[in-house]
Write an enzyme that holds these catalytic residues in place. Sequence first.
Site, mmCIF file in Angstrom:
data_model
loop_
_atom_site.group_PDB
_atom_site.id
_atom_site.type_symbol
_atom_site.label_atom_id
_atom_site.label_comp_id
_atom_site.label_asym_id
_atom_site.label_seq_id
_atom_site.Cartn_x
_atom_site.Cartn_y
_atom_site.Cartn_z
ATOM 1 C CB ILE A 74 98.142 42.239 61.959
ATOM 2 C CG1 ILE A 74 97.747 42.845 63.286
ATOM 3 C CG2 ILE A 74 99.570 42.549 61.590
ATOM 4 C CD1 ILE A 74 98.519 42.278 64.474
ATOM 5 C CD GLN A 78 109.494 34.447 53.801
ATOM 6 O OE1 GLN A 78 110.428 34.184 53.044
ATOM 7 N NE2 GLN A 78 108.763 33.519 54.389
ATOM 8 C CG HIS A 109 102.878 34.333 54.650
ATOM 9 N ND1 HIS A 109 104.118 34.113 55.221
ATOM 10 C CD2 HIS A 109 102.924 35.590 54.144
ATOM 11 C CE1 HIS A 109 104.867 35.190 55.068
ATOM 12 N NE2 HIS A 109 104.164 36.105 54.416
HETATM 13 P P1 AMP Z 1 105.586 38.833 54.436
HETATM 14 O O1 AMP Z 1 106.149 40.221 54.411
HETATM 15 O O2 AMP Z 1 105.278 38.277 53.077
HETATM 16 O O3 AMP Z 1 106.449 37.903 55.263
HETATM 17 O O4 AMP Z 1 104.172 38.972 55.146
HETATM 18 C C1 AMP Z 1 103.968 38.794 56.513
HETATM 19 C C2 AMP Z 1 102.644 39.397 56.812
HETATM 20 O O5 AMP Z 1 102.201 38.947 58.084
HETATM 21 C C3 AMP Z 1 102.644 40.924 56.865
HETATM 22 O O6 AMP Z 1 101.752 41.430 55.888
HETATM 23 C C4 AMP Z 1 102.184 41.238 58.298
HETATM 24 O O7 AMP Z 1 101.364 42.372 58.363
HETATM 25 C C5 AMP Z 1 101.450 39.970 58.673
HETATM 26 N N1 AMP Z 1 101.373 39.678 60.104
HETATM 27 C C6 AMP Z 1 102.380 39.684 60.994
HETATM 28 N N2 AMP Z 1 101.932 39.344 62.216
HETATM 29 C C7 AMP Z 1 100.608 39.098 62.092
HETATM 30 C C8 AMP Z 1 99.566 38.705 62.992
HETATM 31 N N3 AMP Z 1 99.795 38.487 64.302
HETATM 32 N N4 AMP Z 1 98.308 38.565 62.506
HETATM 33 C C9 AMP Z 1 98.056 38.789 61.193
HETATM 34 N N5 AMP Z 1 98.991 39.147 60.300
HETATM 35 C C10 AMP Z 1 100.246 39.312 60.729
#
Ligand code: AMP
Length: 114
Positions: free
Chosen positions: A32, A94, A100
């Site tokens: 996102i 994170q 992920h």
């Molecule tokens: P991390 O910082 O490794 O935990 O990455 C989490 C990722 O999830 C971040 O890059 C966010 O931008 C992404 N994210 C959070 N909510 C959503 C969502 N609803 N759809 C797509 N990506 C998301």
Amino acid sequence: MSQECIFCKIINGDIPAKLIYEDDDVVAFNDISPQAPTHILVIPRKHMAGPAEVTQADETLMGKLVKLGADLAKEAGLADGFRLVMNNGERAGQTVFHLHMHVLGGRNMTWPPG
Ligand code: AMP
Ligand code: ZN
């Protein structure tokens, strides 16, 4: 499945997301808040907080996750370079605690990461 987990909600359809890929084990969708021209997230359907929770029973699943990330990167035209990243824990940055893998590419990357 974790009740409060945003990625579990995407998996079960409570939060709408345009999926790039899905099968019985894994799901992929665009981040996102993209940090590169291509920024895809590949996640297992199984809820695990992060890579530290991976067990031997997940070895095939994790291999599938990496292969899918590489395949999606190549499909996105990133054969000349892409990065697969998994953050574990707040200190690593994170923010979503459902394992992920980030698939990043389309720009020059620097090392070490910040
Ligand atoms: P991390 O910082 O490794 O935990 O990455 C989490 C990722 O999830 C971040 O890059 C966010 O931008 C992404 N994210 C959070 N909510 C959503 C969502 N609803 N759809 C797509 N990506 C998301
Ligand atoms: Zn989850």
